[in-house]
Scaffold this motif. Sequence first.
Motif, short mmCIF file in Angstrom:
data_model
loop_
_atom_site.label_atom_id
_atom_site.label_comp_id
_atom_site.label_asym_id
_atom_site.label_seq_id
_atom_site.Cartn_x
_atom_site.Cartn_y
_atom_site.Cartn_z
N MET A 66 0.91 -1.25 0.00
CA MET A 66 0.03 -0.11 0.00
C MET A 66 0.90 1.31 0.09
O MET A 66 1.98 1.48 0.55
N SER A 67 0.34 2.30 -0.85
CA SER A 67 1.13 3.63 -0.61
C SER A 67 0.56 4.42 0.47
O SER A 67 -0.33 4.24 0.80
N ARG A 68 1.70 5.42 0.51
CA ARG A 68 1.38 6.46 1.83
C ARG A 68 0.42 7.25 1.07
O ARG A 68 0.69 8.03 -0.07
N THR A 69 -0.83 7.62 1.75
CA THR A 69 -1.73 8.45 1.29
C THR A 69 -1.73 9.90 2.04
O THR A 69 -2.00 10.87 1.79
N ILE A 70 -1.12 9.61 3.53
CA ILE A 70 -1.14 10.75 4.19
C ILE A 70 0.31 10.65 5.09
O ILE A 70 0.65 9.65 5.68
N VAL A 71 1.01 11.83 5.02
CA VAL A 71 2.47 11.91 5.60
C VAL A 71 2.37 13.23 6.33
O VAL A 71 2.18 14.28 5.65
N MET A 72 2.79 13.29 7.38
CA MET A 72 2.94 14.16 8.52
C MET A 72 4.38 14.19 8.99
O MET A 72 4.77 13.28 9.62
N GLU A 82 2.10 8.52 9.39
CA GLU A 82 1.98 8.13 7.99
C GLU A 82 0.82 7.10 8.11
O GLU A 82 0.69 6.17 8.84
N ILE A 83 0.06 7.29 7.04
CA ILE A 83 -1.03 6.55 6.67
C ILE A 83 -1.15 6.00 5.38
O ILE A 83 -1.04 6.81 4.32
N LYS A 84 -1.48 4.72 5.34
CA LYS A 84 -1.21 4.24 3.99
C LYS A 84 -2.81 4.03 3.36
O LYS A 84 -3.56 4.09 4.08
N ARG A 85 -2.85 3.89 2.10
CA ARG A 85 -4.16 3.81 1.36
C ARG A 85 -4.80 2.59 2.00
O ARG A 85 -4.42 1.74 1.84
N GLY A 86 -6.17 2.96 2.03
CA GLY A 86 -6.85 1.64 2.57
C GLY A 86 -7.16 1.68 3.84
O GLY A 86 -7.92 0.72 4.32
N THR A 128 -9.28 5.51 2.37
CA THR A 128 -8.46 5.61 3.62
C THR A 128 -9.57 6.32 4.48
O THR A 128 -10.13 7.42 4.15
N ILE A 129 -9.69 5.74 5.74
CA ILE A 129 -10.83 6.40 6.85
C ILE A 129 -10.05 6.84 8.04
O ILE A 129 -9.35 6.12 8.50
N VAL A 130 -10.10 7.96 8.37
CA VAL A 130 -9.62 8.72 9.60
C VAL A 130 -10.71 9.24 10.42
O VAL A 130 -11.50 10.08 9.98
#
Length: 493
Positions: A2-8, A29-33, A198-200
């Motif tokens: 899975m690719s990273r969709t969110i990076v801080m 870091e949050i990955k796609r899905g 992606t769900i946060v």
Amino acid sequence: MMSRTIVMETVTYTYPNADEPALENVDLEIKRGEFVLIVGRSGCGKSTLARCLNGLIPHFFEGNLEGKVIVEGKDVREHSVYELAKHVGMVFQNPESQLFTIAVENEVAFGPENFGVPKEDLRKRVNWALECVKMSELRLKPVFELSDGQKQRVAVASNLSMLPNILVLDEPTSNLDPKGSQEVFDILKDLKEKTDKTIVLIEHRTKFASKYADRVIIMDSGEIKYDDSPEILFKHQILENFGIRSPEIKLSPLSSPKLKEEPFDPVIEVKNLHYSYESGFSIQGVNMSVQKGESIGIMGPNGSGKTTLIKHFVGLLKPIKGKVFVCGIDTQNAKVSKLAEKVALILQNPNHQLFMNTVYDEVAVSLRTERLSKEEIEKRVEKVLKIMDLWELKDRHPHSLSEGQKQRLTIASALVKEPNVLVLDEPTSGMDGHHLNLLIDKLNELKRKGLTLILVSHDLEVISKVCDRTVLLDNGGIIADRPIEETLIDKDL
């Protein structure tokens, strides 16, 4: 992979005119899905983190942002909120802050329509989103006639219709009944299982969220303290240490003082109450009484008439037929100001009751109209702010507080008047576990001192620990009035 969709990267953010940062050295870091649940005390930085993901920080909330926030490969500094909205859907805790049109279906169509989605695709998106949140039958209804829970469902649908890759939800179930909450989480479950979205999710009530999250992030004082699986974190004492509610809700009534049986001393009497709105919704034939010192839980689905009923207790609504008596006063011709001396009402949305420039003045303002010395006012304000864990925030602007802190502030403003009856409409929305327990303790203390409590809530945990009996409403009428012990064995709640 899975690719990273969110990076801080080392993100620190300070709001304008604030002394301390709301976020400090956040790496994430949050990955796609992935389905990520963010928890922590009110005011710990959860909503601030969410605002970074769709560009509200730094484009709307100016302040000082340090470090990098990358969403779908885009640096939020370099892309507008409009651009980022194609990738990130945001559902806020207060649905009214993101409703812009008149009818439900127009609201759901608003976002994709502004992106130029073709008419046929737009129709399909709107139908699908409304079906997801069980609002298809109300598609033509004006949004201002909806209950707060229904408005929240529309806000969720409005984001789903945009088909974003990332969906960020900030306390989306805080105003929903248990059935509505389950429906929202069923939607999120389907999105998790059937798409790569992606769900946060930011949520205090972890009962449902804990079943679906891949990761749990615990925040405190603007920092990420823990980042692990729910299986790891929800089995440890760590939740209690950070004021987080356990997924395993304990429903056991606390022992309460026996009410005197003779003579019966009602503070509120409702006799054959009828009231109708222009929209057609009505409550009809409602009869109930509340004895001095009782604690009553009013429950029922969203839109069942709970808020309509309690607005009659303070004269905000007047009966079309029937009578309502408060401390012996017929509310039909009584001034609201007269009833306010007897009954304090805390509305569901705290933003509707905050008017002053500081937390201290918000609590003190009602006392300044009375013949009280400056010293007495200061004493009472300090006492109630400390009880509600707000004393350290006394110089803050009320609207700079988190939703949970605002809720506690409106309760403090009511308690400082020392009313005969305290009516609270969903007082625990946006409230973390620590402050929930603090509120429960305070309400039980007030009960012991003889205060009459009326609590409108979907939160069976607080109902079970405060109330003597429950009144259940549905479709504008009372369907049950029973002791709390009987309510706790009702499998339909």
